[in-house]
Design a protein around this motif. Sequence first.
Motif, PDB file in Angstrom:
ATOM      1  N   ALA A  61       4.736   0.056 -10.175  1.00 24.41           N
ATOM      2  CA  ALA A  61       4.624   1.135  -9.187  1.00 24.41           C
ATOM      3  C   ALA A  61       4.718   2.482  -9.894  1.00 24.41           C
ATOM      4  O   ALA A  61       5.622   2.700 -10.713  1.00 24.41           O
ATOM      5  CB  ALA A  61       5.724   1.000  -8.138  1.00 24.41           C
ATOM      6  N   TRP A  62       3.795   3.363  -9.567  1.00 25.58           N
ATOM      7  CA  TRP A  62       3.663   4.600 -10.322  1.00 25.58           C
ATOM      8  C   TRP A  62       3.778   5.847  -9.460  1.00 25.58           C
ATOM      9  O   TRP A  62       4.184   6.893  -9.937  1.00 25.58           O
ATOM     10  CB  TRP A  62       2.327   4.595 -11.068  1.00 25.58           C
ATOM     11  N   ASP A  63       3.426   5.747  -8.194  1.00 22.25           N
ATOM     12  CA  ASP A  63       3.472   6.928  -7.343  1.00 22.25           C
ATOM     13  C   ASP A  63       3.652   6.494  -5.898  1.00 22.25           C
ATOM     14  O   ASP A  63       3.290   5.375  -5.515  1.00 22.25           O
ATOM     15  CB  ASP A  63       2.188   7.754  -7.487  1.00 22.25           C
ATOM     16  N   THR A  64       4.231   7.391  -5.104  1.00 24.16           N
ATOM     17  CA  THR A  64       4.433   7.133  -3.681  1.00 24.16           C
ATOM     18  C   THR A  64       4.705   8.469  -2.996  1.00 24.16           C
ATOM     19  O   THR A  64       4.773   9.511  -3.657  1.00 24.16           O
ATOM     20  CB  THR A  64       5.592   6.153  -3.441  1.00 24.16           C
ATOM     21  N   ASP A  65       4.867   8.433  -1.688  1.00 28.93           N
ATOM     22  CA  ASP A  65       5.244   9.614  -0.920  1.00 28.93           C
ATOM     23  C   ASP A  65       6.695   9.424  -0.480  1.00 28.93           C
ATOM     24  O   ASP A  65       6.966   8.785   0.540  1.00 28.93           O
ATOM     25  CB  ASP A  65       4.325   9.765   0.296  1.00 28.93           C
ATOM     26  N   ARG A  71       2.313  -5.375 -12.023  1.00 25.43           N
ATOM     27  CA  ARG A  71       1.752  -4.137 -11.474  1.00 25.43           C
ATOM     28  C   ARG A  71       2.917  -3.176 -11.307  1.00 25.43           C
ATOM     29  O   ARG A  71       3.815  -3.410 -10.489  1.00 25.43           O
ATOM     30  CB  ARG A  71       1.050  -4.413 -10.142  1.00 25.43           C
ATOM     31  N   ASP A 100       0.811  -1.219   0.000  1.00 26.00           N
ATOM     32  CA  ASP A 100       0.000   0.000   0.000  1.00 26.00           C
ATOM     33  C   ASP A 100       0.848   1.273   0.000  1.00 26.00           C
ATOM     34  O   ASP A 100       0.295   2.370  -0.120  1.00 26.00           O
ATOM     35  CB  ASP A 100      -0.935   0.013   1.210  1.00 26.00           C
ATOM     36  N   ALA A 159       2.615   2.268  -2.356  1.00 21.70           N
ATOM     37  CA  ALA A 159       2.664   2.810  -3.710  1.00 21.70           C
ATOM     38  C   ALA A 159       1.327   2.636  -4.402  1.00 21.70           C
ATOM     39  O   ALA A 159       0.466   1.871  -3.959  1.00 21.70           O
ATOM     40  CB  ALA A 159       3.776   2.128  -4.514  1.00 21.70           C
ATOM     41  N   GLN A 160       1.170   3.375  -5.479  1.00 17.70           N
ATOM     42  CA  GLN A 160       0.039   3.179  -6.383  1.00 17.70           C
ATOM     43  C   GLN A 160       0.574   2.493  -7.637  1.00 17.70           C
ATOM     44  O   GLN A 160       1.738   2.674  -8.009  1.00 17.70           O
ATOM     45  CB  GLN A 160      -0.616   4.512  -6.741  1.00 17.70           C
ATOM     46  N   TYR A 161      -0.286   1.742  -8.302  1.00 17.17           N
ATOM     47  CA  TYR A 161       0.158   0.873  -9.384  1.00 17.17           C
ATOM     48  C   TYR A 161      -0.699   1.024 -10.634  1.00 17.17           C
ATOM     49  O   TYR A 161      -1.863   1.434 -10.565  1.00 17.17           O
ATOM     50  CB  TYR A 161       0.115  -0.604  -8.933  1.00 17.17           C
ATOM     51  N   ARG A 162      -0.076   0.638 -11.753  1.00 16.35           N
ATOM     52  CA  ARG A 162      -0.798   0.493 -13.006  1.00 16.35           C
ATOM     53  C   ARG A 162      -0.560  -0.925 -13.523  1.00 16.35           C
ATOM     54  O   ARG A 162       0.602  -1.354 -13.649  1.00 16.35           O
ATOM     55  CB  ARG A 162      -0.315   1.491 -14.046  1.00 16.35           C
TER      56      ARG A 162
END
Length: 353
Positions: free
Chosen positions: A320-324, A318, A281, A283-286
């Motif tokens: 990983a495309w974005d994270t903090d 999947r 969780d 990261a965001q995924y495509r």
Amino acid sequence: MTARTPLIVDVDTGIDDSLALLYLLARDDADIVAVLSTAGNVPTAQVANNNLAWLELCGRTDVEVAVGADGPLSAPLRTTEDTHGPQGIGYAILPTPTHRPSDRTATQAWVDLTRERPGEMVGLVTGPLTNLALAIRTDPGLPARLRRLVIMGGAFHHPGNTTPVAEWNISVDPEAAAEVFAAFSAVPVDRAPIVCGLDVTERIVLRPEHLRRLAELSGSTPAETIRSDDAPSTRSVTSNPVVRHLSDAVRFYFEFHRDHGQGFIAHMHDPFAAAVALDPDLAQYRPATVDVETEGRITRGQTVADWFGLWGRPPNARVAWDTDPDAFLDDLVGRVAAFASTMNQSARRDPEV
């Protein structure tokens, strides 16, 4: 009690692999079952020695270290001592380990551990995918037995760091990467590998301030200061041995990035992938169908993603495309500092630790 995630960690240690190992050792929800060694940043024998040395420094001689392939499936081995130092750990000089690698190979460890604990093991690969590809050749049912696989590798809408289009881990052994992605096409998309490529990992930027804060939080003295204008190969004198060796390793990485026009920083690709292995969780995924170019004259090693089903093949990754990044780095610094402090206290109680 916190549930512990059993991990198979396959690495080519490596400065950022080293910090990834320390980060996993610092987490009480990580159960490192085996550390597998593969050629990449440095040759396999040196990788295994680095793994043994870090684990022994941290009092974890109970963790199996297995030796893997000496080189890629079909191409000559390339290593990158200019990036990671002659031994792969920058300026760090770790105590010589007294324990030895296990009797089984990394390939056999992948097969055995996933057979012993089907559906439980999480695989993390932060080096070339050679060992895993060989294991899947030996046992094609292996992908279906993994609970999760996280790969640090590839570049999609981001330049490569080895060629204009290729990331290092994939570039070292494109054939292995292609075989692994093909093998995972047979698993459900929710079990497809998580790929942490340069699109996200080059946003994980460690700076001297992070190491200063890590040392301070661990109680290490004197204050850890690393400056761009320090004399080359300046060594740390801070009191905590884990912090001292880590600083010596990362200083080399800072200098490498500076000398290549990226600033006095260090991209920490592998620790982020380690965190994702425990907590997807982050990261965001495509979803995508990922393949690897193995023949191109100027594109060999490029990871190609079909985002829209143009190949008519189901997604097998999947991405990983974005994270903090700041939140992750705060977590990394806090956990490794607390671990280093605990290790220092143990050493004072028992000088042999």
